[in-house]
Design a protein around this motif. Structure first.
Motif, mmCIF file in Angstrom:
data_model
loop_
_atom_site.group_PDB
_atom_site.id
_atom_site.type_symbol
_atom_site.label_atom_id
_atom_site.label_comp_id
_atom_site.label_asym_id
_atom_site.label_seq_id
_atom_site.Cartn_x
_atom_site.Cartn_y
_atom_site.Cartn_z
ATOM 1 N N GLY A 129 26.299 207.060 118.716
ATOM 2 C CA GLY A 129 27.033 208.292 118.416
ATOM 3 C C GLY A 129 28.397 208.012 117.816
ATOM 4 O O GLY A 129 28.836 208.699 116.887
ATOM 5 N N LEU A 130 29.078 207.005 118.339
ATOM 6 C CA LEU A 130 30.381 206.635 117.800
ATOM 7 C C LEU A 130 30.268 206.100 116.380
ATOM 8 O O LEU A 130 31.089 206.422 115.517
ATOM 9 C CB LEU A 130 31.033 205.592 118.714
ATOM 10 C CG LEU A 130 32.480 205.236 118.424
ATOM 11 C CD1 LEU A 130 33.362 206.472 118.554
ATOM 12 C CD2 LEU A 130 32.944 204.136 119.363
ATOM 13 N N GLU A 131 29.244 205.315 116.135
ATOM 14 C CA GLU A 131 29.016 204.797 114.780
ATOM 15 C C GLU A 131 28.719 205.933 113.812
ATOM 16 O O GLU A 131 29.226 205.945 112.683
ATOM 17 C CB GLU A 131 27.852 203.811 114.802
ATOM 18 C CG GLU A 131 27.617 203.125 113.484
ATOM 19 C CD GLU A 131 26.538 202.066 113.588
ATOM 20 O OE1 GLU A 131 25.860 201.852 112.580
ATOM 21 O OE2 GLU A 131 26.382 201.465 114.666
ATOM 22 N N GLU A 132 27.923 206.885 114.233
ATOM 23 C CA GLU A 132 27.625 208.046 113.380
ATOM 24 C C GLU A 132 28.880 208.873 113.133
ATOM 25 O O GLU A 132 29.097 209.367 112.029
ATOM 26 C CB GLU A 132 26.538 208.906 114.033
ATOM 27 C CG GLU A 132 26.145 210.113 113.226
ATOM 28 C CD GLU A 132 25.496 209.759 111.914
ATOM 29 O OE1 GLU A 132 25.636 210.554 110.961
ATOM 30 O OE2 GLU A 132 24.867 208.697 111.810
ATOM 31 N N PHE A 133 29.711 209.011 114.132
ATOM 32 C CA PHE A 133 30.959 209.757 113.989
ATOM 33 C C PHE A 133 31.888 209.093 112.978
ATOM 34 O O PHE A 133 32.530 209.769 112.172
ATOM 35 C CB PHE A 133 31.659 209.869 115.344
ATOM 36 C CG PHE A 133 32.996 210.547 115.282
ATOM 37 C CD1 PHE A 133 33.080 211.923 115.143
ATOM 38 C CD2 PHE A 133 34.165 209.807 115.347
ATOM 39 C CE1 PHE A 133 34.312 212.551 115.072
ATOM 40 C CE2 PHE A 133 35.396 210.423 115.276
ATOM 41 C CZ PHE A 133 35.481 211.802 115.142
ATOM 42 N N CYS A 134 31.957 207.763 113.013
ATOM 43 C CA CYS A 134 32.876 207.043 112.119
ATOM 44 C C CYS A 134 32.317 206.899 110.706
ATOM 45 O O CYS A 134 33.038 207.061 109.730
ATOM 46 C CB CYS A 134 33.184 205.665 112.687
ATOM 47 S SG CYS A 134 34.145 205.719 114.198
ATOM 48 N N ALA A 135 31.048 206.562 110.578
ATOM 49 C CA ALA A 135 30.473 206.264 109.269
ATOM 50 C C ALA A 135 29.798 207.470 108.618
ATOM 51 O O ALA A 135 29.570 207.454 107.406
ATOM 52 C CB ALA A 135 29.458 205.136 109.396
#
Length: 85
Positions: A11-17
């Protein structure tokens, strides 16, 4: 506990990228187009001192050649020996 961290990380990766996915795809496509131009330079009539070394990469580029020359604005294939259209 591990699956919770994995889902949090995803989820954090999707939020950032996520917002930059289109920009990353465009940058990768431009880099691929430049690489293809360098490899095909000799065939397109541009003198290339590294043509001997790039000749072995030509078969790998033929599968995407049609999409490349259409993206570059060429209606027909610029190479006589590659008849993709």
């Amino acid at each position: 506990m591990t699956s919770r961290w994995a889902s949090f990380r995803a989820g954090l990766e999707e939020f950032c990228a996520g917002p930059y996915r289109r920009t990353f795809a465009r940058a990768r496509r431009e880099e691929d187009d430049l690489f293809r131009m360098v490899v095909l330079a000799e065939a397109l009539g541009v003198p290339d001192p590294a043509a001997y070394y790039t000749a072995e990469l030509l078969p790998a580029l033929y599968q995407d050649f049609h999409a490349w020359h259409r993206r570059m604005g060429m209606d027909r294939s610029p190479l006589e020996h590659v008849g993709c259209c």
